[in-house]
Design an enzyme around this catalytic site. Structure first.
Site, PDB file in Angstrom:
ATOM      1  N   GLU A  82       0.802  -1.209   0.000  1.00  0.00           N
ATOM      2  CA  GLU A  82       0.000   0.000   0.000  1.00  0.00           C
ATOM      3  C   GLU A  82       0.841   1.268   0.000  1.00  0.00           C
ATOM      4  O   GLU A  82       1.966   1.287   0.494  1.00  0.00           O
ATOM      5  CB  GLU A  82      -0.896  -0.005   1.246  1.00  0.00           C
ATOM      6  CG  GLU A  82      -1.867  -1.160   1.218  1.00  0.00           C
ATOM      7  CD  GLU A  82      -2.623  -1.366   2.518  1.00  0.00           C
ATOM      8  OE1 GLU A  82      -3.674  -1.996   2.471  1.00  0.00           O
ATOM      9  OE2 GLU A  82      -2.167  -0.902   3.571  1.00  0.00           O
ATOM     10  N   CYS A  95       3.260   8.593   1.082  1.00  0.00           N
ATOM     11  CA  CYS A  95       3.916   7.646   1.984  1.00  0.00           C
ATOM     12  C   CYS A  95       4.010   6.326   1.223  1.00  0.00           C
ATOM     13  O   CYS A  95       2.979   5.781   0.803  1.00  0.00           O
ATOM     14  CB  CYS A  95       3.062   7.495   3.245  1.00  0.00           C
ATOM     15  SG  CYS A  95       3.606   6.182   4.338  1.00  0.00           S
ATOM     16  N   CYS A 102       6.107  -6.696   6.799  1.00  0.00           N
ATOM     17  CA  CYS A 102       7.284  -6.153   7.492  1.00  0.00           C
ATOM     18  C   CYS A 102       7.785  -7.138   8.544  1.00  0.00           C
ATOM     19  O   CYS A 102       6.982  -7.690   9.293  1.00  0.00           O
ATOM     20  CB  CYS A 102       6.919  -4.836   8.172  1.00  0.00           C
ATOM     21  SG  CYS A 102       8.342  -4.051   8.956  1.00  0.00           S
ATOM     22  N   CYS A 106       6.393  -4.523  14.891  1.00  0.00           N
ATOM     23  CA  CYS A 106       6.000  -3.595  15.961  1.00  0.00           C
ATOM     24  C   CYS A 106       4.598  -3.971  16.432  1.00  0.00           C
ATOM     25  O   CYS A 106       3.689  -4.172  15.616  1.00  0.00           O
ATOM     26  CB  CYS A 106       6.020  -2.159  15.460  1.00  0.00           C
ATOM     27  SG  CYS A 106       7.642  -1.662  14.852  1.00  0.00           S
ATOM     28  N   CYS A 109       1.346  -2.249  15.253  1.00  0.00           N
ATOM     29  CA  CYS A 109       1.240  -1.980  13.813  1.00  0.00           C
ATOM     30  C   CYS A 109       0.579  -3.138  13.076  1.00  0.00           C
ATOM     31  O   CYS A 109       1.010  -4.293  13.187  1.00  0.00           O
ATOM     32  CB  CYS A 109       2.641  -1.733  13.255  1.00  0.00           C
ATOM     33  SG  CYS A 109       2.669  -1.558  11.473  1.00  0.00           S
ATOM     34  N   GLU A 153      10.487  -2.104   6.622  1.00  0.00           N
ATOM     35  CA  GLU A 153      11.626  -1.432   7.253  1.00  0.00           C
ATOM     36  C   GLU A 153      12.603  -1.094   6.124  1.00  0.00           C
ATOM     37  O   GLU A 153      13.295  -1.983   5.600  1.00  0.00           O
ATOM     38  CB  GLU A 153      12.257  -2.369   8.296  1.00  0.00           C
ATOM     39  CG  GLU A 153      13.648  -1.989   8.744  1.00  0.00           C
ATOM     40  CD  GLU A 153      13.779  -0.544   9.234  1.00  0.00           C
ATOM     41  OE1 GLU A 153      13.109  -0.179  10.195  1.00  0.00           O
ATOM     42  OE2 GLU A 153      14.572   0.214   8.623  1.00  0.00           O
ATOM     43  N   CYS A 327      -0.761   5.944  10.175  1.00  0.00           N
ATOM     44  CA  CYS A 327       0.420   5.219  10.638  1.00  0.00           C
ATOM     45  C   CYS A 327       0.008   4.004  11.453  1.00  0.00           C
ATOM     46  O   CYS A 327      -0.814   4.112  12.365  1.00  0.00           O
ATOM     47  CB  CYS A 327       1.282   6.124  11.507  1.00  0.00           C
ATOM     48  SG  CYS A 327       2.030   7.443  10.588  1.00  0.00           S
TER      49      CYS A 327
END
Ligand code: SF4
Length: 343
Positions: A82, A95, A102, A106, A109, A153, A327
């Protein structure tokens, strides 16, 4: 071969023909060689036989009431990722993702919960800018701000992100200012030091710190244990001394987890002597995250404490929350996110 994977200096053709080709791709944003009307028909056909300009099979959009648009791209291997377009009054920002999923995981997330799919190529990264610009009926060069803050990342896909960055900054490609390209990392000291040496780039560095103490940080970023906060801060200082750039620290505010005043004090201690900026980000909720956003009162108290301690701080309210584009929310709003992670 995807032409967008090439650095502009390695494009086929020479001289003014190469500049015509670059202009079609990056100024006009065309995705078909047949539309490059000032190139001879034979040349267009030859280019089309060897290269392609569109890295995506398709895309879908989800629009937020605040004007942000989330783009869900499907890649040729059917994996998905995305990008988010955010039109502000004075600037247009994108963005972009650097990976499918990923590996950093996290805990707050949604992308981290997907797991790692694969790295994106340089062309798949740059292609997000071109596809969004086409859909928004503008020249790709009108998008002046870019953040590597989507899925992934960036420093774990180092070479492709560096190539993509050089395409973004190249005067005959997207011509972005290095002051307006921000690379956001979970904090990988060796890679931050390597990035500092890319002296033709000088990107803005944002470190997702999210906690000033090891125990809390490992709860938020379980994979972060490999690098201590002290090592990350040492690398940030080195980045600053080599590049002269201010370093930004991202801090997602999680209720009762990292939003206590002793943590604000500890954060201020860590930042002593560093030219820095802290972005406090009210956590963007999603089902199953296991975290809640800090109360407004606690957010304000944390902010005030940092300010009293001389830390440059702001609150960054993410855009696109209702579209799952904010985010920490990428990978949301579609039923098959877990399947995609397994593809
Ligand atoms: S916040 Fe960024 S680094 Fe962490 S899991 Fe999500 S996409 Fe990866």
């Amino acid at each position: 071969m995807l032409l967008l994977d090439l650095h502009p200096d390695a494009y086929p053709l020479e001289g003014y023909r190469r500049r015509q080709l670059l202009s079609w791709v990056f100024e006009h944003g065309v995705s078909k060689f047949s539309d490059m009307t000032n190139l001879p028909a034979k040349l267009r056909a030859e280019l089309a036989e060897t290269y392609s300009l569109d890295p995506f099979l398709s895309f879908e959009t989800v629009e937020s009431t605040d004007g942000s648009v989330k783009y869900l791209f499907t890649l040729p291997d059917l994996k998905q990722m995305e990008a988010v377009y955010m039109p502000y009054l004075d600037r247009k920002t994108i963005c972009v993702s650097t990976m499918v999923g990923c590996p950093a995981k996290c805990a707050f997330c949604a992308t981290g919960a997907m797991g790692f799919g694969r790295n994106l190529t340089a062309g798949e990264i740059v292609g997000q800018v071109l596809a969004v610009a086409r859909h928004q009926a503008m020249s790709p060069r009108e998008i002046r701000n870019l953040v590597f803050m989507g899925m992934g990342e960036p420093l774990l896909n180092y070479d492709n992100v560096m190539t993509a960055s050089r395409i973004l900054l190249h005067e005959h490609a997207l011509g972005m200012s290095k002051r307006r390209v921000t690379l956001s990392t979970v904090g990988l000291p060796k890679k931050i030091r390597q990035l500092a040496k890319e002296d033709d780039l000088g990107l803005k560095l944002a470190i997702s710190l999210h906690a000033p103490d090891e125990e809390t940080r490992q709860r938020i970023i379980p994979t972060g244990h490999a690098n201590s906060i002290a090592e990350i801060m040492a690398a940030a200082r080195e980045y600053q001394s080599v590049t002269g750039r201010r370093v930004t620290f991202e801090y997602a505010m999680l209720r009762g987890v990292n939003d206590r005043l002793w943590q604000a004090d500890l954060l201020a201690d860590l930042l002593t002597g560093l030219v820095s900026h802290v972005n406090l980000i009210p956590m963007n909720p999603w089902n199953g995250s296991g975290f809640e956003e800090s109360t407004e009162e606690q957010l304000q108290a944390f902010y005030d404490r940092l300010e009293e301690r001389g830390v440059e701080v702001s609150v960054r309210r993410s855009r696109g929350r209702d579209a799952g584009a904010a985010c920490g929310q990428l990978a949301l709003n579609r039923p098959d996110a877990s399947l995609i992670a397994l593809l």
